[in-house]
Design a protein around this motif. Structure first.
Motif, PDB file in Angstrom:
ATOM      1  N   VAL A  26      34.044  33.539  43.574  1.00 47.78           N
ATOM      2  CA  VAL A  26      33.902  34.673  42.668  1.00 47.78           C
ATOM      3  C   VAL A  26      35.272  35.324  42.505  1.00 47.78           C
ATOM      4  N   LEU A  27      35.711  35.454  41.250  1.00 50.31           N
ATOM      5  CA  LEU A  27      36.993  36.081  40.946  1.00 50.31           C
ATOM      6  C   LEU A  27      36.749  37.359  40.169  1.00 50.31           C
ATOM      7  N   GLY A  28      37.591  38.367  40.407  1.00 52.23           N
ATOM      8  CA  GLY A  28      37.489  39.622  39.679  1.00 52.23           C
ATOM      9  C   GLY A  28      37.890  39.461  38.224  1.00 52.23           C
ATOM     10  N   ASP A  29      37.533  40.456  37.421  1.00 53.79           N
ATOM     11  CA  ASP A  29      37.868  40.446  36.000  1.00 53.79           C
ATOM     12  C   ASP A  29      39.338  40.819  35.808  1.00 53.79           C
ATOM     13  N   VAL A  33      42.100  40.917  39.021  1.00 54.44           N
ATOM     14  CA  VAL A  33      42.262  39.477  38.905  1.00 54.44           C
ATOM     15  C   VAL A  33      42.583  38.800  40.238  1.00 54.44           C
ATOM     16  N   THR A  34      43.090  39.530  41.207  1.00 54.03           N
ATOM     17  CA  THR A  34      43.386  38.912  42.499  1.00 54.03           C
ATOM     18  C   THR A  34      42.259  39.115  43.516  1.00 54.03           C
ATOM     19  N   ASP A  35      41.156  39.742  43.113  1.00 58.58           N
ATOM     20  CA  ASP A  35      40.014  39.954  44.000  1.00 58.58           C
ATOM     21  C   ASP A  35      39.187  38.672  44.045  1.00 58.58           C
ATOM     22  N   LEU A  51      27.566  41.782  45.015  1.00 59.67           N
ATOM     23  CA  LEU A  51      28.861  42.116  44.431  1.00 59.67           C
ATOM     24  C   LEU A  51      28.892  43.564  43.981  1.00 59.67           C
ATOM     25  N   PRO A  52      30.038  44.229  44.125  1.00 61.13           N
ATOM     26  CA  PRO A  52      30.184  45.603  43.633  1.00 61.13           C
ATOM     27  C   PRO A  52      30.100  45.663  42.110  1.00 61.13           C
ATOM     28  N   TRP A  57      33.788  36.588  37.595  1.00 58.55           N
ATOM     29  CA  TRP A  57      33.751  35.207  37.130  1.00 58.55           C
ATOM     30  C   TRP A  57      33.316  34.350  38.297  1.00 58.55           C
ATOM     31  N   VAL A  58      32.249  33.598  38.130  1.00 54.21           N
ATOM     32  CA  VAL A  58      31.639  32.835  39.213  1.00 54.21           C
ATOM     33  C   VAL A  58      31.714  31.345  38.870  1.00 54.21           C
ATOM     34  N   HIS A  59      32.228  30.538  39.798  1.00 52.44           N
ATOM     35  CA  HIS A  59      32.182  29.088  39.620  1.00 52.44           C
ATOM     36  C   HIS A  59      31.872  28.426  40.951  1.00 52.44           C
ATOM     37  N   ALA A  60      31.494  27.153  40.895  1.00 55.27           N
ATOM     38  CA  ALA A  60      31.146  26.381  42.091  1.00 55.27           C
ATOM     39  C   ALA A  60      32.145  25.250  42.272  1.00 55.27           C
TER      40      ALA A  60
END
Length: 195
Positions: A26-29, A33-35, A51-52, A57-60
């Motif tokens: 999971v990456l921040g928007d 962007v570095t979360d 998630l807060p 952005w979620v990927h596998a």
């Protein structure tokens, strides 16, 4: 309730549409962007992450395979469910980031964005996402090098560092061979290139 968080859930499917275990990334928007956060999908492919509030952005990822990232919006009252992530082939993008004098730059921020945005079942889902959609981020190592496994297709690689104007280039990513993209930052207007 600024500390609110809610569940984001879904399942991971292999290329044949069967549920599979995988690592969930999971990456921040844009504003975070570095979360980065990680979780796991079990053998049944199911995953749930708390998630807060915000856009994520979620990927596998699993054994060299990766899904296209999907946007998950969490607000004060609701999370997201029903996020299907389908694993597919990946390619590699690597290169060096240089300062305006041509010296390789450690710690430069790399952001790779997919465009256009396709999922692996062949459906275009860009209507759900800003164009281009964030995909991955990294930093250059001590030698100024980055190396990312990425979704196949067209992408934009961007680099920036404190005190310097960013640089970017477009690239076509395929599974056949890694693509080298070197970027030189500048003191002025950001240069743009196409590969």
């Amino acid at each position: 309730a600024s500390g609110a968080s809610h569940a984001v859930s879904g399942r991971v499917l292999d290329e044949e549409g069967k549920p599979t275990a995988a690592t969930i990334v999971v990456l921040g928007d844009e504003e975070r962007v570095t979360d980065e956060r990680r979780g796991q999908a079990g053998p049944d492919g199911a995953f749930t992450l708390n998630l807060p509030v915000g856009d994520w952005w979620v990927h596998a990822e699993r054994e060299g395979r990766m899904s296209s990232p999907r946007r998950a919006s969490v607000d004060e009252q609701y999370g997201e469910d029903d996020l299907d992530l389908t694993l597919g082939a990946t390619g590699r993008v690597w290169g060096y980031v240089e300062d305006p004098d041509g010296r390789r730059l450690a710690g430069a921020r790399i952001l790779l964005r997919s465009e256009p945005y396709f999922d692996y079942s062949g459906g275009m889902i860009s209507s759900q996402l800003p164009d281009p959609a964030p995909c991955l981020h990294a930093s250059t190592d001590d030698a100024g090098r980055y190396d990312l496994a990425v979704c196949l297709g067209c992408a934009v690689v961007q680099a920036d560092a404190n005190g310097l104007a960013g640089a970017s280039a477009e690239v076509e990513v395929d599974a056949a061979q890694p693509v080298q993209i070197d970027l030189r930052l500048s003191r002025g207007v950001s240069p743009h290139g196409r590969v």
